[in-house]
Design a protein around this motif. Structure first.
Motif, PDB file in Angstrom:
ATOM      1  N   GLU A  62       0.813  -1.219   0.000  1.00 11.19           N
ATOM      2  CA  GLU A  62       0.000   0.000   0.000  1.00 11.19           C
ATOM      3  C   GLU A  62       0.846   1.268   0.000  1.00 11.19           C
ATOM      4  O   GLU A  62       0.449   2.295  -0.548  1.00 11.19           O
ATOM      5  CB  GLU A  62      -0.925   0.006   1.217  1.00 11.19           C
ATOM      6  N   LEU A  63       2.041   1.202   0.579  1.00  7.10           N
ATOM      7  CA  LEU A  63       2.880   2.393   0.706  1.00  7.10           C
ATOM      8  C   LEU A  63       3.908   2.561  -0.407  1.00  7.10           C
ATOM      9  O   LEU A  63       4.612   3.577  -0.437  1.00  7.10           O
ATOM     10  CB  LEU A  63       3.623   2.352   2.050  1.00  7.10           C
ATOM     11  N   HIS A  64       3.983   1.602  -1.330  1.00  5.35           N
ATOM     12  CA  HIS A  64       5.122   1.613  -2.256  1.00  5.35           C
ATOM     13  C   HIS A  64       5.130   2.801  -3.214  1.00  5.35           C
ATOM     14  O   HIS A  64       6.164   3.124  -3.795  1.00  5.35           O
ATOM     15  CB  HIS A  64       5.202   0.286  -3.041  1.00  5.35           C
ATOM     16  N   LEU A  65       3.998   3.478  -3.381  1.00  7.68           N
ATOM     17  CA  LEU A  65       3.956   4.651  -4.259  1.00  7.68           C
ATOM     18  C   LEU A  65       4.075   5.973  -3.503  1.00  7.68           C
ATOM     19  O   LEU A  65       4.139   7.027  -4.133  1.00  7.68           O
ATOM     20  CB  LEU A  65       2.644   4.662  -5.057  1.00  7.68           C
ATOM     21  N   ARG A  66       4.060   5.932  -2.181  1.00  5.46           N
ATOM     22  CA  ARG A  66       4.010   7.169  -1.401  1.00  5.46           C
ATOM     23  C   ARG A  66       5.162   8.111  -1.747  1.00  5.46           C
ATOM     24  O   ARG A  66       4.973   9.330  -1.813  1.00  5.46           O
ATOM     25  CB  ARG A  66       4.036   6.822   0.092  1.00  5.46           C
ATOM     26  N   PHE A  67       6.325   7.559  -1.973  1.00  5.72           N
ATOM     27  CA  PHE A  67       7.503   8.391  -2.246  1.00  5.72           C
ATOM     28  C   PHE A  67       7.322   9.269  -3.476  1.00  5.72           C
ATOM     29  O   PHE A  67       7.883  10.372  -3.552  1.00  5.72           O
ATOM     30  CB  PHE A  67       8.737   7.498  -2.427  1.00  5.72           C
ATOM     31  N   HIS A  68       6.530   8.823  -4.430  1.00  3.98           N
ATOM     32  CA  HIS A  68       6.428   9.573  -5.682  1.00  3.98           C
ATOM     33  C   HIS A  68       5.706  10.906  -5.501  1.00  3.98           C
ATOM     34  O   HIS A  68       5.702  11.735  -6.414  1.00  3.98           O
ATOM     35  CB  HIS A  68       5.751   8.716  -6.749  1.00  3.98           C
ATOM     36  N   GLY A  69       5.107  11.132  -4.334  1.00  2.86           N
ATOM     37  CA  GLY A  69       4.560  12.451  -4.046  1.00  2.86           C
ATOM     38  C   GLY A  69       5.602  13.398  -3.493  1.00  2.86           C
ATOM     39  O   GLY A  69       5.324  14.573  -3.260  1.00  2.86           O
ATOM     40  N   TYR A  70       6.813  12.895  -3.284  1.00  2.55           N
ATOM     41  CA  TYR A  70       7.889  13.702  -2.710  1.00  2.55           C
ATOM     42  C   TYR A  70       8.421  14.726  -3.706  1.00  2.55           C
ATOM     43  O   TYR A  70       8.960  15.765  -3.314  1.00  2.55           O
ATOM     44  CB  TYR A  70       9.015  12.776  -2.246  1.00  2.55           C
ATOM     45  N   GLY A  71       8.246  14.437  -5.002  1.00  2.00           N
ATOM     46  CA  GLY A  71       8.722  15.348  -6.037  1.00  2.00           C
ATOM     47  C   GLY A  71      10.216  15.516  -5.974  1.00  2.00           C
ATOM     48  O   GLY A  71      10.975  14.546  -5.932  1.00  2.00           O
ATOM     49  N   GLU A 107      12.631   0.416   6.879  1.00  3.37           N
ATOM     50  CA  GLU A 107      13.806  -0.016   6.117  1.00  3.37           C
ATOM     51  C   GLU A 107      13.405  -0.858   4.922  1.00  3.37           C
ATOM     52  O   GLU A 107      13.989  -0.752   3.837  1.00  3.37           O
ATOM     53  CB  GLU A 107      14.762  -0.788   7.024  1.00  3.37           C
ATOM     54  N   ARG A 108      12.408  -1.721   5.107  1.00  4.66           N
ATOM     55  CA  ARG A 108      11.929  -2.522   3.970  1.00  4.66           C
ATOM     56  C   ARG A 108      11.264  -1.636   2.921  1.00  4.66           C
ATOM     57  O   ARG A 108      11.368  -1.911   1.722  1.00  4.66           O
ATOM     58  CB  ARG A 108      10.953  -3.586   4.456  1.00  4.66           C
ATOM     59  N   LEU A 109      10.604  -0.578   3.362  1.00  8.05           N
ATOM     60  CA  LEU A 109      10.006   0.352   2.398  1.00  8.05           C
ATOM     61  C   LEU A 109      11.097   1.070   1.611  1.00  8.05           C
ATOM     62  O   LEU A 109      10.934   1.316   0.402  1.00  8.05           O
ATOM     63  CB  LEU A 109       9.116   1.360   3.130  1.00  8.05           C
ATOM     64  N   HIS A 110      12.196   1.413   2.267  1.00  5.38           N
ATOM     65  CA  HIS A 110      13.326   1.991   1.537  1.00  5.38           C
ATOM     66  C   HIS A 110      13.791   1.029   0.435  1.00  5.38           C
ATOM     67  O   HIS A 110      14.037   1.446  -0.708  1.00  5.38           O
ATOM     68  CB  HIS A 110      14.502   2.245   2.492  1.00  5.38           C
ATOM     69  N   VAL A 111      13.927  -0.233   0.779  1.00  4.40           N
ATOM     70  CA  VAL A 111      14.387  -1.238  -0.191  1.00  4.40           C
ATOM     71  C   VAL A 111      13.401  -1.369  -1.345  1.00  4.40           C
ATOM     72  O   VAL A 111      13.785  -1.355  -2.523  1.00  4.40           O
ATOM     73  CB  VAL A 111      14.587  -2.603   0.506  1.00  4.40           C
ATOM     74  N   LEU A 112      12.113  -1.496  -1.035  1.00  8.33           N
ATOM     75  CA  LEU A 112      11.103  -1.684  -2.081  1.00  8.33           C
ATOM     76  C   LEU A 112      11.035  -0.469  -3.000  1.00  8.33           C
ATOM     77  O   LEU A 112      10.966  -0.617  -4.234  1.00  8.33           O
ATOM     78  CB  LEU A 112       9.738  -1.939  -1.438  1.00  8.33           C
ATOM     79  N   THR A 113      11.056   0.720  -2.425  1.00  8.85           N
ATOM     80  CA  THR A 113      10.946   1.930  -3.242  1.00  8.85           C
ATOM     81  C   THR A 113      12.135   2.066  -4.184  1.00  8.85           C
ATOM     82  O   THR A 113      11.975   2.411  -5.363  1.00  8.85           O
ATOM     83  CB  THR A 113      10.856   3.175  -2.342  1.00  8.85           C
ATOM     84  N   ARG A 114      13.327   1.802  -3.699  1.00  9.92           N
ATOM     85  CA  ARG A 114      14.511   1.875  -4.560  1.00  9.92           C
ATOM     86  C   ARG A 114      14.484   0.771  -5.623  1.00  9.92           C
ATOM     87  O   ARG A 114      14.845   1.011  -6.788  1.00  9.92           O
ATOM     88  CB  ARG A 114      15.781   1.770  -3.719  1.00  9.92           C
ATOM     89  N   ALA A 115      14.058  -0.429  -5.238  1.00 10.45           N
ATOM     90  CA  ALA A 115      14.028  -1.547  -6.189  1.00 10.45           C
ATOM     91  C   ALA A 115      12.982  -1.340  -7.276  1.00 10.45           C
ATOM     92  O   ALA A 115      13.098  -1.895  -8.372  1.00 10.45           O
ATOM     93  CB  ALA A 115      13.749  -2.852  -5.441  1.00 10.45           C
ATOM     94  N   ASP A 116      11.964  -0.524  -6.991  1.00  9.75           N
ATOM     95  CA  ASP A 116      10.863  -0.317  -7.934  1.00  9.75           C
ATOM     96  C   ASP A 116      11.239   0.568  -9.113  1.00  9.75           C
ATOM     97  O   ASP A 116      10.440   0.790 -10.017  1.00  9.75           O
ATOM     98  CB  ASP A 116       9.669   0.283  -7.181  1.00  9.75           C
ATOM     99  N   CYS A 117      12.431   1.073  -9.109  1.00  3.77           N
ATOM    100  CA  CYS A 117      12.897   1.894 -10.231  1.00  3.77           C
ATOM    101  C   CYS A 117      13.582   0.985 -11.261  1.00  3.77           C
ATOM    102  O   CYS A 117      14.716   0.546 -11.056  1.00  3.77           O
ATOM    103  CB  CYS A 117      13.867   2.964  -9.740  1.00  3.77           C
ATOM    104  N   THR A 118      12.887   0.703 -12.356  1.00  9.64           N
ATOM    105  CA  THR A 118      13.443  -0.180 -13.393  1.00  9.64           C
ATOM    106  C   THR A 118      13.565   0.527 -14.739  1.00  9.64           C
ATOM    107  O   THR A 118      13.717  -0.131 -15.771  1.00  9.64           O
ATOM    108  CB  THR A 118      12.564  -1.437 -13.561  1.00  9.64           C
ATOM    109  N   THR A 119      13.480   1.852 -14.734  1.00 10.88           N
ATOM    110  CA  THR A 119      13.562   2.595 -15.980  1.00 10.88           C
ATOM    111  C   THR A 119      14.924   2.409 -16.650  1.00 10.88           C
ATOM    112  O   THR A 119      15.950   2.283 -15.974  1.00 10.88           O
ATOM    113  CB  THR A 119      13.299   4.097 -15.737  1.00 10.88           C
ATOM    114  N   ARG A 120      14.915   2.404 -17.971  1.00 10.02           N
ATOM    115  CA  ARG A 120      16.168   2.308 -18.730  1.00 10.02           C
ATOM    116  C   ARG A 120      16.778   3.675 -18.973  1.00 10.02           C
ATOM    117  O   ARG A 120      17.881   3.777 -19.516  1.00 10.02           O
ATOM    118  CB  ARG A 120      15.906   1.607 -20.064  1.00 10.02           C
ATOM    119  N   ASN A 121      16.036   4.716 -18.595  1.00 10.58           N
ATOM    120  CA  ASN A 121      16.533   6.081 -18.741  1.00 10.58           C
ATOM    121  C   ASN A 121      17.495   6.363 -17.588  1.00 10.58           C
ATOM    122  O   ASN A 121      17.077   6.573 -16.442  1.00 10.58           O
ATOM    123  CB  ASN A 121      15.355   7.065 -18.725  1.00 10.58           C
TER     124      ASN A 121
END
Length: 397
Positions: free
Chosen positions: A166-175, A196-210
């Motif tokens: 539920e929280l894995h998208l929260r960071f994207h409001g940080y701008g 700490e696990r949320l830190h891991v999940l949020t960082r791992a969720d970035c899979t862009t090739r850009n």
């Protein structure tokens, strides 16, 4: 063997697994759960999960995973969610050194596996060809909870994984760092023990090739973690709580344990999150300002009236002057009648209560009748409404 040792499975074995996939349904949920945990915590979980999906076994034990194989839209406006999910799982494994023991962490890995399962149900195509997955985090958290309960996972693991989804998208409001300190505090509070696990999940969720975008996201999250660390040092965010505890609140209000204490505690916690540490003196002032004199007087009067009723051994006489006092506070008899509703065991209007009366009384049945009118008047005050207090809260005081 595929997940633990990295072996390739012989084609005839894959064919046999596919043909007999439905036989998995006779296996208990607990056994399926245990094998799934072993697979996810293995050295090569992607191999094992891919085999489950390709043979159709996943359709029967974890159908949310193969459901992620959405057809790609012709303009490639969204990424392959299934492949993205497996990549996030692998990247979360690479970041496990950030966690406590650095070993296989099932909660972190399973959250990565389930974080996007709400996308198939929330996918919408826009008129310009764009694809959206609005609220897939909330939907996915509910789906995760349901699946884990079906597989008989312990409640603590169910809660942890569902909260991370539920929280894995929260960071994207940080701008680019626009969050206020109060927003950072809420992020920490909502994550709780899973930060700490949320830190891991949020960082791992970035899979862009850009690469430029990926680097920008990494720097932004670095900044968020620095702010969390700074606020933690200054304010002990890991144990964030109001400046007054429940005992202090009861002492200030002069009441016993009741829902009113919880309401006041929650209000002070919101102030703490919004403004940071207030200090005891300011917190006491805020409590007095928000609750106001009328409520403090009501609490004291409730205690006195309760003792009086016990001593007299009977119901209280309702004086018309009580109605007048409430009317002066903005309530008439009709307003009071609408507020509280019927109580089949009482009757009022300037006389002792008698059983069997079916009309709607003007009082809350659990308070002395005259006092309940004052309770209603106090409940209309703006300061009490800010706390969301109800008649039941004051009655239980």
């Amino acid at each position: 063997f595929a997940a633990q040792l990295g072996f390739d499975v012989a084609p005839e074995v894959v064919a046999a697994m596919t043909a007999m996939a439905d036989r998995i349904e006779i296996v208990s949920a607990e056994r399926v759960r245990d094998e799934l945990v072993k697979l996810v915590c293995a050295r090569y979980p992607r191999r094992g999960l891919t085999l489950l999906v390709d043979t159709g076994i996943a359709d029967r034990v974890l159908p949310e995973l193969p459901a992620l194989r959405l057809e790609r839209d012709e303009h490639h406006r969204h990424k392959d969610v299934y492949e993205h999910t497996l990549t996030v799982l692998e990247q979360s494994i690479d970041l496990e050194h950030r966690l406590g023991d650095g070993g296989p962490d099932f909660v972190s890995r399973f959250a990565a596996l389930m974080h996007d399962i709400g996308k198939p149900r929330t996918r919408r195509f826009q008129s310009d060809g764009a694809v959206t997955f609005h609220h897939h985090d909330v939907v996915g958290a509910k789906m995760t909870r349901k699946r884990m309960k079906a597989l008989r996972f312990p409640n603590d693991q169910v809660d942890a994984v569902s909260d991370l989804v539920e929280l894995h998208l929260r960071f994207h409001g940080y701008g680019s760092g626009e969050w206020t300190d109060s927003a950072v505090r809420r992020y920490v509070r909502d994550a709780g023990a899973e930060l700490e696990r949320l830190h891991v999940l949020t960082r791992a969720d970035c899979t862009t090739r850009n690469k430029r975008k990926a680097e920008r996201l990494r720097r932004t999250y670095d900044d968020l973690e620095v702010r969390i660390e700074r606020l933690t040092e200054e304010e002990e965010l890991a144990a964030i709580r109001p400046d007054l505890d429940g005992n202090q609140i009861m002492e200030i209000l002069g009441i016993e344990p009741s829902p009113l204490v919880g309401k006041a505690y929650k209000h002070l916690l919101e102030l703490r999150l919004e403004h940071g540490p207030l200090g005891t003196e300011r917190a006491e002032a805020e409590l007095a300002r928000q609750l106001g004199g009328p409520l403090l007087e009501l609490v004291e009067t409730t205690q006195v009236a309760g003792r009086s009723a016990d001593q007299e051994g009977g119901p209280q006489v309702v004086e018309e002057s009580e109605i007048s006092r409430c009317s002066s506070g903005g309530l008439g008899e009709d307003g009071l009648t609408q507020q509280f509703g019927a109580h089949p065991q009482s009757q009022l209007v300037g006389e002792r209560a008698t059983p069997g009366h079916s009309e709607r009384p003007l009082v809350h049945p659990e308070l002395p009748q005259g006092l309940s009118r004052r309770a209603d008047a106090v409940l209309q005050s703006s300061s009490v409404k800010e706390l969301g207090l109800q008649a039941d809260d004051i009655a239980s005081s």
